[in-house]
Design a protein around this motif. Structure first.
Motif, PDB file in Angstrom:
ATOM      1  N   ASP A 137       0.824  -1.210   0.000  1.00 44.87           N
ATOM      2  CA  ASP A 137       0.000   0.000   0.000  1.00 44.87           C
ATOM      3  C   ASP A 137       0.860   1.262   0.000  1.00 44.87           C
ATOM      4  O   ASP A 137       0.559   2.240  -0.696  1.00 44.87           O
ATOM      5  N   GLY A 138       1.925   1.245   0.780  1.00 45.56           N
ATOM      6  CA  GLY A 138       2.804   2.412   0.853  1.00 45.56           C
ATOM      7  C   GLY A 138       3.492   2.703  -0.465  1.00 45.56           C
ATOM      8  O   GLY A 138       3.622   3.871  -0.863  1.00 45.56           O
ATOM      9  N   ILE A 139       3.919   1.656  -1.171  1.00 47.97           N
ATOM     10  CA  ILE A 139       4.599   1.867  -2.450  1.00 47.97           C
ATOM     11  C   ILE A 139       3.630   2.413  -3.489  1.00 47.97           C
ATOM     12  O   ILE A 139       3.990   3.248  -4.330  1.00 47.97           O
ATOM     13  N   PHE A 143       4.102   6.060  -5.518  1.00 48.49           N
ATOM     14  CA  PHE A 143       4.062   6.219  -6.978  1.00 48.49           C
ATOM     15  C   PHE A 143       2.864   7.036  -7.439  1.00 48.49           C
ATOM     16  O   PHE A 143       2.923   7.681  -8.494  1.00 48.49           O
ATOM     17  N   ALA A 144       1.801   7.031  -6.658  1.00 46.17           N
ATOM     18  CA  ALA A 144       0.683   7.929  -6.982  1.00 46.17           C
ATOM     19  C   ALA A 144       1.148   9.375  -6.879  1.00 46.17           C
ATOM     20  O   ALA A 144       0.789  10.225  -7.713  1.00 46.17           O
ATOM     21  N   ARG A 145       1.940   9.670  -5.869  1.00 42.18           N
ATOM     22  CA  ARG A 145       2.479  11.025  -5.713  1.00 42.18           C
ATOM     23  C   ARG A 145       3.449  11.364  -6.846  1.00 42.18           C
ATOM     24  O   ARG A 145       3.419  12.481  -7.388  1.00 42.18           O
ATOM     25  N   LEU A 146       4.307  10.426  -7.237  1.00 41.54           N
ATOM     26  CA  LEU A 146       5.245  10.683  -8.337  1.00 41.54           C
ATOM     27  C   LEU A 146       4.494  10.939  -9.633  1.00 41.54           C
ATOM     28  O   LEU A 146       4.890  11.792 -10.451  1.00 41.54           O
ATOM     29  N   TYR A 147       3.396  10.219  -9.840  1.00 43.03           N
ATOM     30  CA  TYR A 147       2.586  10.424 -11.043  1.00 43.03           C
ATOM     31  C   TYR A 147       1.951  11.813 -11.021  1.00 43.03           C
ATOM     32  O   TYR A 147       1.903  12.515 -12.032  1.00 43.03           O
ATOM     33  N   HIS A 192      16.320  -6.048  -0.954  1.00 39.64           N
ATOM     34  CA  HIS A 192      15.583  -6.436  -2.164  1.00 39.64           C
ATOM     35  C   HIS A 192      15.100  -7.880  -2.052  1.00 39.64           C
ATOM     36  O   HIS A 192      14.059  -8.242  -2.617  1.00 39.64           O
ATOM     37  N   ALA A 193      15.852  -8.710  -1.342  1.00 37.32           N
ATOM     38  CA  ALA A 193      15.485 -10.114  -1.196  1.00 37.32           C
ATOM     39  C   ALA A 193      14.256 -10.284  -0.319  1.00 37.32           C
ATOM     40  O   ALA A 193      13.637 -11.361  -0.326  1.00 37.32           O
ATOM     41  N   TYR A 194      13.891  -9.253   0.413  1.00 40.24           N
ATOM     42  CA  TYR A 194      12.691  -9.285   1.248  1.00 40.24           C
ATOM     43  C   TYR A 194      11.529  -8.519   0.595  1.00 40.24           C
ATOM     44  O   TYR A 194      10.424  -8.482   1.150  1.00 40.24           O
ATOM     45  N   GLY A 195      11.788  -7.906  -0.514  1.00 39.10           N
ATOM     46  CA  GLY A 195      10.757  -7.091  -1.162  1.00 39.10           C
ATOM     47  C   GLY A 195      10.534  -5.769  -0.465  1.00 39.10           C
ATOM     48  O   GLY A 195       9.467  -5.156  -0.604  1.00 39.10           O
ATOM     49  N   ARG A 196      11.561  -5.300   0.274  1.00 39.38           N
ATOM     50  CA  ARG A 196      11.426  -4.049   1.018  1.00 39.38           C
ATOM     51  C   ARG A 196      12.424  -2.991   0.550  1.00 39.38           C
ATOM     52  O   ARG A 196      12.826  -2.113   1.319  1.00 39.38           O
ATOM     53  N   ALA A 197      12.810  -3.074  -0.713  1.00 42.78           N
ATOM     54  CA  ALA A 197      13.714  -2.079  -1.290  1.00 42.78           C
ATOM     55  C   ALA A 197      13.363  -1.897  -2.765  1.00 42.78           C
ATOM     56  O   ALA A 197      12.803  -2.798  -3.413  1.00 42.78           O
ATOM     57  N   PHE A 241       8.542   9.031  -0.910  1.00 41.68           N
ATOM     58  CA  PHE A 241       8.881   7.738  -0.310  1.00 41.68           C
ATOM     59  C   PHE A 241       8.960   7.835   1.216  1.00 41.68           C
ATOM     60  O   PHE A 241       8.593   6.896   1.925  1.00 41.68           O
ATOM     61  N   ALA A 242       9.440   8.969   1.719  1.00 43.32           N
ATOM     62  CA  ALA A 242       9.517   9.146   3.173  1.00 43.32           C
ATOM     63  C   ALA A 242       8.131   9.083   3.793  1.00 43.32           C
ATOM     64  O   ALA A 242       7.959   8.556   4.906  1.00 43.32           O
ATOM     65  N   ALA A 243       7.125   9.598   3.086  1.00 42.10           N
ATOM     66  CA  ALA A 243       5.750   9.560   3.596  1.00 42.10           C
ATOM     67  C   ALA A 243       5.254   8.134   3.747  1.00 42.10           C
ATOM     68  O   ALA A 243       4.352   7.864   4.551  1.00 42.10           O
ATOM     69  N   ALA A 244       5.837   7.199   2.976  1.00 41.34           N
ATOM     70  CA  ALA A 244       5.467   5.786   3.076  1.00 41.34           C
ATOM     71  C   ALA A 244       6.407   5.020   4.005  1.00 41.34           C
ATOM     72  O   ALA A 244       6.282   3.797   4.141  1.00 41.34           O
ATOM     73  N   GLY A 245       7.364   5.730   4.624  1.00 37.60           N
ATOM     74  CA  GLY A 245       8.280   5.082   5.549  1.00 37.60           C
ATOM     75  C   GLY A 245       9.540   4.527   4.919  1.00 37.60           C
ATOM     76  O   GLY A 245      10.228   3.703   5.527  1.00 37.60           O
ATOM     77  N   TRP A 246       9.861   4.990   3.706  1.00 38.09           N
ATOM     78  CA  TRP A 246      11.040   4.510   3.002  1.00 38.09           C
ATOM     79  C   TRP A 246      12.175   5.533   3.121  1.00 38.09           C
ATOM     80  O   TRP A 246      11.952   6.742   2.992  1.00 38.09           O
ATOM     81  N   LEU A 247      13.399   5.044   3.345  1.00 38.64           N
ATOM     82  CA  LEU A 247      14.582   5.889   3.486  1.00 38.64           C
ATOM     83  C   LEU A 247      15.398   5.879   2.202  1.00 38.64           C
ATOM     84  O   LEU A 247      15.386   4.892   1.448  1.00 38.64           O
ATOM     85  N   TRP A 248      16.134   6.968   1.965  1.00 38.40           N
ATOM     86  CA  TRP A 248      16.861   7.151   0.705  1.00 38.40           C
ATOM     87  C   TRP A 248      18.350   6.842   0.862  1.00 38.40           C
ATOM     88  O   TRP A 248      19.009   7.337   1.773  1.00 38.40           O
ATOM     89  N   GLY A 249      18.872   6.033  -0.069  1.00 37.36           N
ATOM     90  CA  GLY A 249      20.291   5.689  -0.059  1.00 37.36           C
ATOM     91  C   GLY A 249      21.198   6.850  -0.421  1.00 37.36           C
ATOM     92  O   GLY A 249      22.418   6.772  -0.207  1.00 37.36           O
TER      93      GLY A 249
END
Length: 266
Positions: A137-139, A143-147, A192-197, A241-249
């Motif tokens: 849901d977060g992802i 992407f809705a925001r990026l669109y 990525h192996a957990y589907g969280r990246a 992405f931060a709004a969905a709880g994702w951090l930036w590399g």
């Protein structure tokens, strides 16, 4: 010449003519008084409409010969759409390069996600990702925001289309998420192996470790100046992405992974 008894001559011809003309005129006058017309078909008299000074008269719509033009509808851009689905048998077969028994997450914990994105030509496309069910849901929200922002994405296909080869996917500037692989330069499982990246536009946002740049075409974007598809610190992409709880590399000190977002920061 015959005389009458009183010696008066009979009326002359001129006097008779006067009498006849008088009778005719008298008859015409009576006809006009009785009927309002002399018997001939009346000639129409054009009418005019008085207009007050300084006022432009409004044309009679009945007298207008030109048709009213039909407004042309304004085209609208495609709306953002998304879908989150379980991994079915057909998709599991397709994912054989990126998932196998022994991976740290079972297939039933993954989700197949499709989202609308804007490509580098400004055209709406449908992209696909595989992510963990917990973050699906977060992802979609990110992407809705990026669109909404019109942020361009070069490609969004499963890494299986590249035989799960991360280097090949990055070289194609492909945005991808799940891939059962080790962390870059290490032996432990990648997020990525957990589907969280997820890696976004890898060419414009390369992985940088010292002089090593991946993919190689990303060397043109190491200076991090604003350009099409480039992600910069605290920009709208990072915030989405931060709004969905994702951090930036891109916030890492070493290595710096400008393409990378994950829920743990690694």
């Amino acid at each position: 010449m015959t005389r009458f008894g009183n010696g008066v001559h009979p009326p002359t011809v001129a006097a008779a003519v006067v009498v006849i003309v008088g009778l005719v005129l008298a008859g015409c006058t009576r006809g006009a008084d009785e009927t309002g017309t002399s018997g001939a078909t009346p000639t129409p008299v054009p009418t005019t409409t008085a207009t007050a000074p300084g006022v432009t008269p409004t044309p009679d719509p009945v007298a207008t010969s030109e048709p009213t033009p039909t407004p042309t509808p304004t085209p609208t851009a495609p709306v953002f759409t998304s879908r989150i689905a379980l991994i079915d048998d057909a998709l599991a077969e397709r994912m054989q390069p990126s998932w196998w028994p022994g991976c740290p997450v079972p297939l039933e914990d993954l989700r197949y996600v499709t989202v609308t994105y804007v490509d580098f030509d400004g055209v709406a496309q449908e992209g696909e990702l595989v992510v963990h069910a917990d973050v699906a849901d977060g992802i979609v929200g990110a992407f809705a925001r990026l669109y909404e922002l019109g942020y361009p994405i070069r490609s969004m296909r499963l890494v299986d289309d590249f035989d799960a080869d991360d280097d090949a996917s990055m070289a194609a500037d492909n945005t991808s998420a799940f891939n059962c692989r080790a962390i870059t330069g290490g032996t432990g499982w990648s997020e990525h192996a957990y589907g969280r990246a997820i890696d976004v536009n890898p060419v414009e946002n390369p992985y940088v470790r010292g002089s090593h740049v991946a993919p190689p075409a990303g060397a043109a974007f190491v200076d991090r100046t604003s350009a099409h598809g480039v992600i910069l610190a605290d920009d709208e992409v990072v915030r989405a992405f931060a709004a969905a709880g994702w951090l930036w590399g891109g916030d890492w000190e070493r290595p710096i992974d400008y393409q990378h977002f994950s829920t743990t920061g690694r």
